[in-house]
Design an enzyme around this catalytic site. Structure first.
Site, PDB file in Angstrom:
ATOM      1  CD  GLN A  14      -2.914   0.946   2.490  1.00  0.00           C
ATOM      2  OE1 GLN A  14      -2.432   1.415   3.575  1.00  0.00           O
ATOM      3  NE2 GLN A  14      -4.118   0.566   2.065  1.00  0.00           N
ATOM      4  CB  CYS A  43      -4.624   7.527   5.485  1.00  0.00           C
ATOM      5  SG  CYS A  43      -3.829   8.008   7.020  1.00  0.00           S
ATOM      6  CE  LYS A  91      -8.901   1.084   3.714  1.00  0.00           C
ATOM      7  NZ  LYS A  91      -8.444   1.180   4.978  1.00  0.00           N
ATOM      8  CG  HIS A 119     -12.894   2.504   5.763  1.00  0.00           C
ATOM      9  ND1 HIS A 119     -11.792   1.912   6.672  1.00  0.00           N
ATOM     10  CD2 HIS A 119     -13.725   2.987   6.650  1.00  0.00           C
ATOM     11  CE1 HIS A 119     -12.143   2.222   7.879  1.00  0.00           C
ATOM     12  NE2 HIS A 119     -13.241   2.798   8.069  1.00  0.00           N
ATOM     13  CG  ASN A 155     -11.241  -1.302   5.670  1.00  0.00           C
ATOM     14  OD1 ASN A 155     -10.906  -0.284   5.904  1.00  0.00           O
ATOM     15  ND2 ASN A 155     -10.961  -2.359   6.508  1.00  0.00           N
ATOM     16  N   GLY A 156     -14.331  -2.295   7.414  1.00  0.00           N
ATOM     17  CA  GLY A 156     -14.709  -1.583   8.392  1.00  0.00           C
ATOM     18  C   GLY A 156     -15.869  -2.475   9.267  1.00  0.00           C
ATOM     19  CG  ASN A 157     -18.889  -1.475  11.052  1.00  0.00           C
ATOM     20  OD1 ASN A 157     -18.179  -0.675  11.369  1.00  0.00           O
ATOM     21  ND2 ASN A 157     -20.075  -1.523  10.772  1.00  0.00           N
TER      22      ASN A 157
END
Length: 187
Positions: A14, A43, A91, A119, A155-157
């Site tokens: 990345q 980010c 991403k 995300h 992405n997430g949780n």
């Protein structure tokens, strides 16, 4: 220089940045040792704000497209005549306005992104220890997946295996990524 190993496969490197030339050079540098190079537009931290990279690059879609095109061109040059191919992936986070998110995702795909990681939080939701302040919105992720012509990763949780199964079901994504949630207490 970066050095991977045979046991680190498949391996994605990345990159963060907002200068197309520098990102292309970095992609070329790491390509011999990985299977994909990902532009991190997720980010939300201050270090990314200083360079208008990470999630801050999303505010300048034209620049983001130039970055992906430059990385893709560099990787296409690297891939010529090789028996294995290094992919260009991106991403992103989401905007509150899903039309903006969908437009950005489409532009990145048209620029050469071969996979999108989404995300399901906005840049303002933060990251790291602050991610619990706002749950990732899997409906937003599903919207991007429904439009995309490339594989998508949610992405997430994600804190455990049950979350992975639910995420696949609710987003329809091809893969699931976990960061902070798994670092704390993987199950």
């Amino acid at each position: 220089a970066f050095s991977g190993g045979a046991e680190d496969r498949p391996l994605t490197v990345q990159l963060g940045g907002s200068e197309p030339g520098a990102l292309a050079a970095a992609a070329t540098l790491v390509a011999p040792d990985c299977d994909a190079v990902e532009l991190n537009m997720g980010c939300p931290q201050r270090c990314a704000k200083k360079t208008l990279s990470g999630a801050f690059l999303m505010e300048d879609p034209a620049r983001a497209v130039r970055c992906v095109k430059a990385m893709r061109a560099a990787l296409d040059d690297f891939n010529k005549g090789r028996d294995r191919r290094v992919a260009c992936v991106v991403k992103i986070r989401c905007f509150e306005d899903m039309t903006r998110t969908l437009d950005l995702a489409k532009a990145l795909e048209e620029a050469g992104a071969e996979m999108l990681t989404i995300h399901g939080r906005t840049r303002h939701a933060g990251g790291g220890r602050r991610t619990a302040a706002q749950l990732a919105n899997w409906d937003w992720v599903r919207s991007v997946k429904n439009q995309a012509g490339v594989p998508c990763v949610s992405n997430g949780n994600i804190r455990d295996a049950a979350d992975v199964a639910e995420c696949f079901e609710r987003t329809g994504c091809d893969g699931v990524m976990s960061g902070v949630g798994c670092l704390r207490r993987p199950r």
